[in-house]
Design a protein around this motif. Structure first.
Motif, mmCIF file in Angstrom:
data_model
loop_
_atom_site.group_PDB
_atom_site.id
_atom_site.type_symbol
_atom_site.label_atom_id
_atom_site.label_comp_id
_atom_site.label_asym_id
_atom_site.label_seq_id
_atom_site.Cartn_x
_atom_site.Cartn_y
_atom_site.Cartn_z
ATOM 1 N N GLU A 107 34.797 52.673 21.023
ATOM 2 C CA GLU A 107 34.054 51.462 21.344
ATOM 3 C C GLU A 107 34.699 50.721 22.515
ATOM 4 O OE1 GLU A 107 35.088 52.200 18.160
ATOM 5 O OE2 GLU A 107 33.147 52.798 17.362
ATOM 6 N N GLY B 82 32.975 50.630 40.881
ATOM 7 C CA GLY B 82 33.410 51.630 39.909
ATOM 8 C C GLY B 82 34.662 52.389 40.310
ATOM 9 N N ALA C 174 34.122 52.681 25.735
ATOM 10 C CA ALA C 174 32.740 52.515 26.181
ATOM 11 C C ALA C 174 32.525 51.120 26.762
ATOM 12 C CB ALA C 174 31.781 52.769 25.026
ATOM 13 N N LYS C 175 33.127 50.110 26.119
ATOM 14 C CA LYS C 175 33.003 48.734 26.601
ATOM 15 C C LYS C 175 33.585 48.603 28.003
ATOM 16 C CE LYS C 175 34.845 44.105 25.595
ATOM 17 N NZ LYS C 175 35.582 43.291 24.605
ATOM 18 N N ASN D 15 31.324 49.760 35.401
ATOM 19 C CA ASN D 15 30.166 50.335 36.081
ATOM 20 C C ASN D 15 28.986 49.386 36.236
ATOM 21 O OD1 ASN D 15 31.310 52.923 36.619
ATOM 22 N ND2 ASN D 15 31.153 53.348 34.433
ATOM 23 N N SER D 16 28.987 48.272 35.527
ATOM 24 C CA SER D 16 27.858 47.345 35.636
ATOM 25 C C SER D 16 28.169 46.127 36.499
ATOM 26 C CB SER D 16 27.384 46.911 34.244
ATOM 27 O OG SER D 16 28.393 46.191 33.574
ATOM 28 N N HIS D 17 29.369 46.075 37.064
ATOM 29 C CA HIS D 17 29.742 44.963 37.941
ATOM 30 C C HIS D 17 30.240 45.521 39.268
ATOM 31 C CE1 HIS D 17 29.316 41.971 34.780
ATOM 32 N NE2 HIS D 17 29.916 42.839 33.970
ATOM 33 N N GLU E 80 34.216 50.992 30.259
ATOM 34 C CA GLU E 80 33.434 51.773 31.229
ATOM 35 C C GLU E 80 32.156 51.040 31.610
ATOM 36 O OE1 GLU E 80 34.292 54.390 32.985
ATOM 37 O OE2 GLU E 80 36.224 54.525 31.982
ATOM 38 N N LYS E 81 31.508 50.426 30.639
ATOM 39 C CA LYS E 81 30.286 49.668 30.929
ATOM 40 C C LYS E 81 30.586 48.484 31.837
ATOM 41 C CE LYS E 81 26.362 47.334 28.905
ATOM 42 N NZ LYS E 81 25.688 46.840 27.726
ATOM 43 N N LEU E 82 31.680 47.763 31.565
ATOM 44 C CA LEU E 82 32.050 46.626 32.405
ATOM 45 C C LEU E 82 32.358 47.069 33.834
ATOM 46 C CD1 LEU E 82 34.302 44.613 29.935
ATOM 47 C CD2 LEU E 82 32.054 43.937 30.811
ATOM 48 N N TYR F 296 33.501 39.953 38.420
ATOM 49 C CA TYR F 296 33.600 39.806 36.972
ATOM 50 C C TYR F 296 35.067 39.921 36.587
ATOM 51 C CZ TYR F 296 32.949 40.343 32.009
ATOM 52 O OH TYR F 296 33.010 40.160 30.650
#
Length: 103
Positions: free
Chosen positions: A4, A77, A7-8, A14-16, A10-12, A44
């Motif tokens: 978790e 990224g 994944a958290k 790749n989404s900023h 990686e999401k942060l 971010y």
């Protein structure tokens, strides 16, 4: 390390456009945040010492990048490094990297 948390993070990343792992009391982190305040105010920033899973996030970033210290900076990224790295890149080059990442 939990899946978790990985994944958290990686999401942060790749989404900023700009992601910075920081700590509120770190003078190098303050310098990095000041740098981005003029180059890219929408960076971010996650303050690891204020997150319940901050230690685990830092462990994951170490595993991912080999860098244990903060700030830990990503643009588009891609791992940039720490404060010395972003300062040596300079505002113009950082701005170019950010512009490319936003395309």
């Amino acid at each position: 390390m939990s899946k978790e948390t990985a994944a958290k993070v990686e999401k942060l990343i790749n989404s900023h456009t700009v992601f910075v792992a920081s700590k509120t009391y770190c003078p190098y982190c303050r310098a990095t945040k000041e740098f981005f305040s003029t180059v890219y105010p929408d960076a971010y920033v996650i303050e690891l010492n204020e997150e319940s899973d901050g230690d685990e996030i830092q462990d994951y970033l170490y595993q991912k990048t080999g860098q244990r210290t903060v700030p830990n900076i990503f643009i588009g990224g891609k791992h940039i490094g720490g404060n010395d790295d972003i300062q040596s890149i300079g505002k113009k080059k950082a701005g170019e990297l950010i512009a490319q990442a936003k395309l």
